[in-house]
Design a protein around this motif. Structure first.
Motif, mmCIF file in Angstrom:
data_model
loop_
_atom_site.group_PDB
_atom_site.id
_atom_site.type_symbol
_atom_site.label_atom_id
_atom_site.label_comp_id
_atom_site.label_asym_id
_atom_site.label_seq_id
_atom_site.Cartn_x
_atom_site.Cartn_y
_atom_site.Cartn_z
ATOM 1 N N UNK A 27 4.029 -47.633 -7.359
ATOM 2 C CA UNK A 27 4.907 -46.356 -8.011
ATOM 3 C C UNK A 27 5.180 -46.843 -9.800
ATOM 4 N N UNK A 28 4.853 -45.925 -10.241
ATOM 5 C CA UNK A 28 5.225 -46.147 -11.960
ATOM 6 C C UNK A 28 6.760 -46.349 -11.930
ATOM 7 N N UNK A 29 6.980 -47.397 -12.916
ATOM 8 C CA UNK A 29 8.321 -48.098 -12.908
ATOM 9 C C UNK A 29 9.631 -47.085 -13.024
ATOM 10 N N UNK A 30 9.356 -46.100 -13.911
ATOM 11 C CA UNK A 30 10.204 -45.189 -14.124
ATOM 12 C C UNK A 30 10.572 -44.311 -13.118
ATOM 13 N N UNK A 31 9.424 -44.017 -12.539
ATOM 14 C CA UNK A 31 9.886 -43.137 -11.244
ATOM 15 C C UNK A 31 10.693 -43.756 -10.018
ATOM 16 N N UNK A 32 10.217 -45.141 -9.988
ATOM 17 C CA UNK A 32 10.825 -45.719 -8.896
ATOM 18 C C UNK A 32 12.350 -45.979 -9.377
ATOM 19 N N UNK A 33 12.723 -46.066 -10.616
ATOM 20 C CA UNK A 33 14.099 -46.348 -10.980
ATOM 21 C C UNK A 33 14.740 -45.092 -10.901
ATOM 22 N N UNK A 34 14.297 -43.837 -11.153
ATOM 23 C CA UNK A 34 14.645 -42.608 -11.347
ATOM 24 C C UNK A 34 15.108 -42.069 -9.772
ATOM 25 N N UNK A 35 14.161 -42.492 -8.870
ATOM 26 C CA UNK A 35 14.389 -41.654 -7.605
ATOM 27 C C UNK A 35 14.455 -42.447 -6.331
ATOM 28 N N UNK A 36 15.707 -42.896 -6.303
ATOM 29 C CA UNK A 36 15.916 -43.928 -5.028
ATOM 30 C C UNK A 36 15.749 -42.978 -3.736
ATOM 31 N N UNK A 37 15.110 -43.848 -2.865
ATOM 32 C CA UNK A 37 14.808 -43.205 -1.402
ATOM 33 C C UNK A 37 15.949 -43.376 -0.656
ATOM 34 N N UNK A 38 16.236 -42.047 -0.206
ATOM 35 C CA UNK A 38 17.231 -41.688 0.566
ATOM 36 C C UNK A 38 16.845 -41.396 2.115
ATOM 37 N N UNK A 39 15.480 -41.081 2.147
ATOM 38 C CA UNK A 39 15.111 -41.066 3.760
ATOM 39 C C UNK A 39 13.815 -41.703 3.738
ATOM 40 N N UNK A 40 13.249 -41.899 4.860
ATOM 41 C CA UNK A 40 12.086 -42.392 4.941
ATOM 42 C C UNK A 40 11.747 -42.373 6.508
ATOM 43 N N UNK A 41 10.367 -42.433 6.808
ATOM 44 C CA UNK A 41 9.989 -42.410 8.070
ATOM 45 C C UNK A 41 9.167 -43.666 8.397
ATOM 46 N N UNK A 42 8.583 -44.296 7.342
ATOM 47 C CA UNK A 42 7.620 -45.535 7.551
ATOM 48 C C UNK A 42 8.630 -46.627 8.296
ATOM 49 N N UNK A 43 8.158 -47.260 9.524
ATOM 50 C CA UNK A 43 8.860 -48.189 9.850
ATOM 51 C C UNK A 43 9.136 -49.502 8.919
ATOM 52 N N UNK A 44 10.219 -50.194 9.177
ATOM 53 C CA UNK A 44 10.231 -51.522 8.291
ATOM 54 C C UNK A 44 9.682 -52.545 9.246
ATOM 55 N N UNK A 45 8.622 -53.457 8.671
ATOM 56 C CA UNK A 45 8.148 -54.347 9.258
ATOM 57 C C UNK A 45 8.174 -55.656 8.368
ATOM 58 N N UNK A 46 7.732 -56.668 8.889
ATOM 59 C CA UNK A 46 7.570 -57.931 7.976
ATOM 60 C C UNK A 46 6.821 -57.894 6.711
#
Length: 398
Positions: free
Chosen positions: A52-71
């Protein structure tokens, strides 16, 4: 020009001289890595760099997600927030390690731990992260997320797939910066958090910072010697699970690990400050807490930026800067994304941004305040201030 009293100038210059590289032997600095004797390491898988472009990653914190957290996700989060990205050799400092997040004096006082439930590829437990080997060391077996939830008076932690905990090893900073090193630990924690939150956004994992908790209880879960190392904040990661973890009723005392030094000089002022700031009950945590409303930005618009993983991997430090101007749009984008409100429990805004502008196309040189509410710069004093800025930073070439 800023006017300082003689006593202030003398104290500041003495501190600068005493911590200048010319007056200290970098070969004697405290070890950068904590270790555990007799405990096995779990190598983390090599992961792709966040694209993801750096500015976009900084500008839009993820508040929801569906992908499982894995190792693999854990590997990305840890490496791009605190991992070892490269090494070099310096005649004065020996082997220099560059970590993903910058650190004052390259002393890296921040350690990371992981408390998780059952994840794909990783059993429930308490782990320490080794940046040098990009590996986890298991400190406790079993799910202790419920205990963290009780310590933070926050039931949502019991449903978070994983909680990353940052700690500070105070002597690593105090070795160079003395009593002031306590403050530097929190600066370093901030640079690490910026990377961690941006990486979480880039990989689509919700993340929330919790800074209010019962200090001694979290230290106990991690097995810390609180005189040398203490918990700083918790970062809940991943989409909430349906079934929250229950708190364990008993915990054994575990090895506090080896920090690699036994000659730390005590700084009573720093110790006293930490003790006085500690929270000791759920009631104190509740009174302290102020929840944050997340605020994104789209101000960066058409400004291009490198992929986040590339930006982190290429990071470095310099005392020499190009004199070519940047555009007003570039400056606006940097200010906007650095002012995004992240999910926290402390209100999210503890500082006010001021800046000295020397060479920005379309903007008068001078001292400014940046209003986060209005997303605009307010001119405080017009004029060329390169010399003043350099003087404030002890004659650096700014």
């Amino acid at each position: 020009m800023l006017i300082l009293a003689n006593s202030e100038k003398t104290a500041a210059q003495e501190f600068h001289d005493a911590t200048n590289l010319s007056y200290i032997n970098l070969l004697t600095k405290p070890p950068l890595y904590k270790s555990y004797t007799g405990l096995s390491s779990i190598p983390l898988p090599q992961s792709d760099a966040p694209e993801m472009p750096t500015l976009e990653a900084l500008a839009r914190p993820a508040t929801t997600g569906t992908a499982p957290l894995d190792l693999l996700s854990i590997s990305q989060l840890l490496h791009y927030s605190a991992g070892l990205i490269r090494k070099s050799v310096s005649p004065s400092a020996g082997e220099v390690h560059y970590r993903a997040a910058a650190s004052a004096g390259a002393l890296y006082p921040i350690e990371l731990y992981l408390v998780c439930g059952e994840l794909d590829g990783l059993a429930a437990g308490v782990y320490h992260y080794s940046p040098a080997g990009h590996a986890l060391t298991k400190l406790r077996t079993g799910d202790l997320r419920g205990n963290l939830a009780a310590s933070a008076d926050d039931e949502t932690l019991a449903s978070s797939p994983a909680i990353i905990i940052s700690t500070a090893v105070f002597w690593r900073s105090a070795w160079k910066y003395r009593t002031r090193g306590y403050r530097y630990c929190f600066w370093d924690n901030g640079t690490m958090l910026a990377n961690l939150l941006a990486t979480a956004s880039a990989v689509g994992q919700p993340a929330r910072v919790i800074a209010g908790f019962i200090d001694f209880q979290v230290d106990l879960i991690l097995g810390l010697d609180s005189r040398e190392e203490a918990s700083i904040c918790l970062i809940a990661v991943g989409a909430p699970e349906e079934q929250p973890a229950a708190a364990s009723e008993s915990m054994e005392v575990i090895d506090c690990g080896d920090l690699g030094f036994n000659d730390a000089i005590p700084y009573p002022e720093s110790r006293r400050l930490h003790i006085e700031a500690a929270l000791t009950s759920a009631q104190e945590v509740g009174r302290w807490r102020v929840e944050t409303q997340v605020r994104e930005t789209n101000v960066f618009g058409e400004i291009a930026s490198a992929p986040l993983g590339e930006s982190i991997s290429c990071r470095g430090s310099t005392r020499r800067f190009a004199r070519e101007p940047i555009s007003y749009d570039q400056l606006s984008a940097l200010l906007a994304v650095s002012s995004v409100t992240m999910p926290t429990d402390f209100g999210g805004r503890l500082t006010e941004p001021y800046l000295i502008v020397n060479a920005v196309d379309g903007l008068v040189s001078g001292a400014y305040h940046y209003s986060r509410i209005k997303s605009e710069l307010q001119l405080l004093r017009e004029g060329e201030m390169r010399n003043e800025a350099g003087h404030l930073c002890f004659e650096q070439a700014l």
